[in-house]
Design an enzyme around this catalytic site. Structure first.
Site, mmCIF file in Angstrom:
data_model
loop_
_atom_site.group_PDB
_atom_site.id
_atom_site.type_symbol
_atom_site.label_atom_id
_atom_site.label_comp_id
_atom_site.label_asym_id
_atom_site.label_seq_id
_atom_site.Cartn_x
_atom_site.Cartn_y
_atom_site.Cartn_z
ATOM 1 N N ASP A 100 0.801 -1.220 0.000
ATOM 2 C CA ASP A 100 0.000 0.000 0.000
ATOM 3 C C ASP A 100 0.840 1.279 0.000
ATOM 4 O O ASP A 100 1.854 1.372 0.689
ATOM 5 C CB ASP A 100 -0.899 0.025 1.255
ATOM 6 N N ASN B 41 -8.403 -2.560 -2.932
ATOM 7 C CA ASN B 41 -9.803 -2.287 -2.615
ATOM 8 C C ASN B 41 -10.109 -0.796 -2.585
ATOM 9 O O ASN B 41 -11.258 -0.391 -2.691
ATOM 10 C CB ASN B 41 -10.193 -2.952 -1.287
ATOM 11 N N HIS B 42 -9.057 0.052 -2.481
ATOM 12 C CA HIS B 42 -9.309 1.495 -2.507
ATOM 13 C C HIS B 42 -9.417 2.052 -3.925
ATOM 14 O O HIS B 42 -9.816 3.200 -4.093
ATOM 15 C CB HIS B 42 -8.235 2.247 -1.720
ATOM 16 N N HIS C 82 -2.447 -4.755 1.941
ATOM 17 C CA HIS C 82 -3.780 -4.595 2.526
ATOM 18 C C HIS C 82 -3.828 -4.447 4.037
ATOM 19 O O HIS C 82 -4.790 -3.923 4.576
ATOM 20 C CB HIS C 82 -4.644 -5.788 2.091
#
Ligand SMILES: [Mn+2]
Length: 442
Positions: free
Chosen positions: A52, A112-113, A336
């Protein structure tokens, strides 16, 4: 386009947004490139795997300083480029520019963002409105999100850690004896070795190689292979007899592949090939295989569990072990989850979390990491399989035969070099952009 791209890269490296028409053109071009990629991109080692970023632009610059610049270093980013940090726009657009300029040198997969719904809540949408005065740029970026690959398969990684490119005195003096193979190594931002793990040796190996009959044979009585301490017999794959410990996957030069996804596994996905069948060009769904790949987390449970995130699942060591076995994988790399040490290996090193946002949200106090996988030099020797994938399956059954439930697959995991780094020094960061555009006050 290359010239436009170079100018844009220079401007974005200075953390200055590029004009809206340029964003539009960039996103259009990026989509043309991404649409050609499968859901699971094949990437050859050497490659540096990153977790990330979350809009922490100055830390992304620090990551490139530590890991090397594109195109000198091949990169694989496992999603969550945006949200939370102050510079999602500059971070994502820079990575996108690099993708357009050096498509074979950088792989971006979806987190997922990278979703309309999530970016509306966690900052990227607001940032775009603040910096451009309209949602157009946010919309262009979201259209790109829909085309990002869902995973990547790293092939041709070596099983030991190759010597660092810039060997200094310190490195030389800490090289292991010739008969010891470094399995993983942790370096700080200056390239100093903080720790390393040598690959476990298996005393039964030479004995095994002389057997020709069956994979189910018991070791000779005089061969005593103690169970390694972090390697309890109960965690061995598909083995039940205590005597079979000495047959556990031995270290050799042939490697299993590494699957990279943002979140984790899905109960709906038993094979990597099944990921390839998903129609990914859509907003991240609330449930289903695509959702799980982007939302799930490994956990100390057995089987599958409900995720407290409300999307995806929790999955235990047994799930990873079977998935890796069935897909000839030696490792799942994912992101994540914030880990204070920057990376975390779990389940007997069958899965690793890589986190690349130091001092997450500018207050978590964690360090970040990137994972370097070196090449084993066998890239030229890959055989294309019928499904277009690379042949990875190499039996190391004691009889060398294919198939059969007793055969152990040769999946010595790749040598892993983690580079751990801290947040960029305060002096290198501007203050968060506070200059409001006119509409802000309307
Ligand atoms: Mn995430």
């Amino acid at each position: 386009m290359i010239n436009v791209c170079c100018r844009a890269i220079a401007q974005l490296r200075a953390c200055r947004p590029i004009p809206e028409p340029q964003v539009r053109e960039l996103c259009y071009k990026a989509r043309e490139i991404l649409i050609e990629e499968g859901n699971v991109v094949s990437v050859h080692a050497p490659v540096t795997i990153c977790g990330d970023i979350h809009g922490q632009f100055h830390d992304l610059m620090e990551l490139f300083r530590v890991g090397g610049d594109v195109p000198d270093t091949n990169y694989l980013f496992m999603g969550d480029f945006v949200d939370r940090g102050f510079y999602s726009l500059e971070s994502f657009l820079l990575l996108l520019c690099l993708k357009v300029r050096y498509p074979d040198r950088i792989t971006l997969i979806r987190g997922n963002h990278e979703s309309r719904q999530i970016t509306t809540v966690y900052g990227f949408y607001d940032e775009c409105i603040r910096k451009y005065g309209s949602a157009n740029v946010w919309r262009y970026c979201c259209e790109v999100f829909d085309y990002l690959a869902l995973g990547a398969l790293v092939l041709g990684a070596t099983t030991d850690v190759p010597p660092a490119a810039s060997d200094n005195e310190n490195t030389q003096s800490t090289l292991p004896p010739e008969d010891e193979e470094v399995e993983s190594e942790v370096l700080n931002a200056n390239g100093d070795i903080l720790s390393k793990t040598l690959r476990r040796r298996f005393a039964g190996l030479s004995m095994m190689s002389h057997h020709t009959n069956s994979s189910r044979i018991s070791p000779a009585p005089d061969v005593d292979v103690p169970s390694p301490p972090d390697h309890p017999a109960s965690s061995l794959p598909l083995q039940s007899s205590p005597s079979s410990q000495s047959l556990f996957t031995p270290p050799t030069s042939t490697t299993g592949a590494v699957l990279c996804v943002h979140g984790g596994l899905s109960p709906l996905i038993e094979t990597v090939d099944k990921i390839r069948l998903i129609d990914r060009k859509q907003e991240v769904p609330h449930e289903g295989a695509m959702c799980d790949l982007l939302w799930s987390d490994p956990d100390e449970i057995e089987g599958w569990g409900l995720s407290p995130r409300g999307a995806g699942f929790l999955f235990g060591a047994d799930i990873v072990r079977h998935f890796n076995h069935n897909n000839d994988l030696s490792l799942v790399a994912r992101a994540h989850q914030l880990v204070m040490e920057g990376y975390k290996e779990m389940f007997d090193k069958t899965i690793v979390t890589v986190w690349s946002a130091p001092n997450y949200c500018y207050r978590c106090g964690n360090v970040a990491a990137i994972l370097e996988l070196g090449e084993d030099g066998s890239n030229g020797g890959c055989i294309a399989r019928a499904n277009g994938d690379q042949g990875r399956r190499e039996p190391v059954g004691t009889d060398g035969s294919e198939g059969g439930s007793g055969v152990l697959w040769n999946l010595a995991s790749p040598g892993r070099r983690y580079r751990v780094f801290e947040a960029a020094p305060q002096g290198t960061r501007g203050m968060p952009a506070k200059k409001p555009v006119g509409e802000y006050f309307l």
